[in-house]
Enzyme design. Structure first.
Site, short mmCIF file in Angstrom:
data_model
loop_
_atom_site.label_atom_id
_atom_site.label_comp_id
_atom_site.label_asym_id
_atom_site.label_seq_id
_atom_site.Cartn_x
_atom_site.Cartn_y
_atom_site.Cartn_z
CB THR A 169 24.91 -27.51 -15.64
OG1 THR A 169 25.27 -26.33 -16.34
CG2 THR A 169 23.41 -27.72 -15.78
CE1 TYR A 228 23.90 -31.30 -20.09
CE2 TYR A 228 23.93 -28.91 -20.25
CZ TYR A 228 24.41 -30.08 -19.70
OH TYR A 228 25.39 -30.02 -18.73
CG HIS A 229 21.29 -26.06 -19.49
ND1 HIS A 229 21.50 -25.66 -20.80
CD2 HIS A 229 22.46 -25.80 -18.86
CE1 HIS A 229 22.73 -25.17 -20.93
NE2 HIS A 229 23.33 -25.24 -19.77
CB SER A 279 19.12 -26.22 -23.58
OG SER A 279 19.91 -26.98 -22.67
CE LYS A 282 24.53 -32.25 -16.73
NZ LYS A 282 25.43 -33.32 -16.31
#
Ligand code: NAD
Ligand code: USQ
Length: 395
Positions: free
Chosen positions: A144, A181-182, A179, A185
């Site tokens: 991302t 989530y990020h 976040s 990655k």
């Protein structure tokens, strides 16, 4: 080429599988349907109805005469991953199969841990299975743009030449994700780069921007080939959400000033970029990064564009920002590598937004206005311990 699409039941994985199948590749998809379970957990649903995977695959065979094999299972199960690679023997793997919502990962401790375990362990299992079975398999992994955050310097494609105390090196670009989530990655990127270095694997990390749109050449061939479209406060992404809000007469929900600027791309370009990465593979031992977006816009610009394209008056609200993120910042990110390979982008025009508004309008009766408000606060640190009957029984 034999291509295994991980996460092939999702928003991007399904249309990518169809696109690759139509372009002559031998395609199989893997999914554990956890995305459908998040909907049950959140009490929301895709705006566009999505047929069951087995039904989609049958419809595709009927419409195109082409077969797509399916493997149902969880990437965090190493036996499943190994067996799937043995059975299908792919030359390339496209990995979309992660929990991909930043707000979902910020709900509480449980969702943060789930997101990182699901994403990081799943990817590690894939790396081990490739290394053990066939290191020549090219891994194309969805990363991302949010891995980089919003630094006050130009963002490069993966790496930065740094001169420090008289010495120079090319190093991974600094990561400042926004976040858990990020962050998952970022952890994946490090693990993939390391696996390429120690085992000689080859991988392409596609640092993708925010995707908008819903229809592709293949999904529009039959209603049961449609891909999902999320507009809720947890999984909906910004431009898709603004289109739904405009259609139902809800004020557009700009968080804060709307100066947050992001790389964006049309869903049709996701398909093209993935295919370009597959057909121009990384070399043995190479870990490369492509920034996969075509244009950048601020959130306010996107709201203005939707308001302009919509035939009636649209109100734009500025909400108290639920996220901790810079609202006014410098943003300039390189994105030439996919263009050099031949990408011809679909740029965001008023007609693109009008097409998307038409898709939304067709399904407007399915919109649940109560699902629109943002519900996750970045600053909250709820850390309820799992109890029996906990709602999060994923994976
Ligand atoms: P999605 O949630 O619609 O699809 C992901 C799919 O993976 C789902 O069908 C889910 O069931 C499956 N999955 C998740 N964990 C799994 C596991 N452990 N085992 C097997 N299957 C599993 O998401 P999407 O929008 O299609 O995004 C796909 C990928 O692209 C993600 O990795 C995401 O981070 C990345 N990405 C998406 C966007 C975007 O705007 N949608 C932008 C940049 C990057
Ligand atoms: N935003 C609003 N109003 C909304 C929704 C979002 O102002 O109603 C703002 C957010 O605060 C943020 C920006 O719009 O500044 C983007 O939010 P988003 O939810 O559209 O995107 P994001 O959380 O970054 O995540 C999405 C995908 C994720 C992918 C990422 C690419 O869900 O999988 O990795 O886009 S990127 O943004 O480049 O990191």
């Amino acid at each position: 080429m034999r291509i295994l699409v991980l996460g092939g039941d999702g928003y991007l994985g399904w249309p990518t599988a169809l696109h690759l199948s139509r372009h002559g590749h031998d395609v199989a998809v893997v999914d554990n349907f956890v995305r459908r379970q998040y909907d049950f957990e959140m009490g929301v649903d895709s705006l566009v109805p999505v047929a069951a995977l087995q039904r989609r695959v049958r419809r595709w065979e009927e419409v195109s005469g082409l077969r797509i094999e399916t493997f149902v299972g969880d990437l965090t199960d190493p036996v499943f991953v190994q067996q799937t690679l043995q059975r299908f023997a792919p030359e390339s793997i496209v990995h979309f199969a992660e929990q991909r919502s930043a707000p979902y990962s910020m709900i509480d401790r449980q969702h943060a841990v789930y997101t990182q375990v699901n994403n990081v362990v799943g990817t590690l299992n894939v790396l081990y299975a490739i290394a053990e079975q066939d290191p020549s398999i090219h891994l194309v992994k969805l990363g991302t743009m949010g891995e980089y955050g919003t630094p006050n310097i130009d963002i490069e494609e993966g790496f930065l030449e740094v001169t420090h105390k008289g010495r120079t090196d090319v190093l991974p670009f600094p990561k400042q994700p926004g976040s858990f989530y990020h962050l998952s990655k970022v952890h994946d990127s490090h693990n993939i780069m390391f696996a390429c270095r120690i085992w000689g694997l080859r991988a392409t990390d596609l640092n993708q921007g925010i995707v908008y749109g819903q229809e592709t050449d293949e999904t529009s061939l039959h209603p049961e080939l449609a891909t999902r479209f999320d507009y809720d406060g947890v999984f909906g992404t910004v431009l898709n959400r603004f289109c739904v809000q405009a259609v139902i007469g809800h004020p557009l929900t700009v968080y804060g000033t709307g100066g947050q600027t992001r790389g964006m791309l049309d869903i049709r370009d996701t398909l093209a970029c993935v295919e370009l990465a597959i057909t121009n593979p990384a070399a043995t031992g190479e870990y490369r990064v492509f920034n996969q977006f075509t244009e950048s816009f601020s959130v306010q610009q996107m709201a203005d564009m939707v308001a302009e394209a919509f035939p009636a008056r649209v109100r734009i609200d500025h909400l108290d920002p639920p996220r901790v993120e810079q609202q006014e910042h410098y943003y300039r990110a390189a994105h030439t590598k996919l263009l050099d390979l031949g990408l011809v982008p679909h740029l965001l025009e008023a007609s693109t937004i009008r097409d998307l508004l038409a898709v939304v309008d067709h399904h407007r009766d399915r919109v649940d206005p109560e699902a629109i408000a943002p519900t996750v606060d970045w600053r909250a640190t709820s850390s309820t311990l799992p109890t029996q009957g906990s709602p999060l029984v994923v994976g």
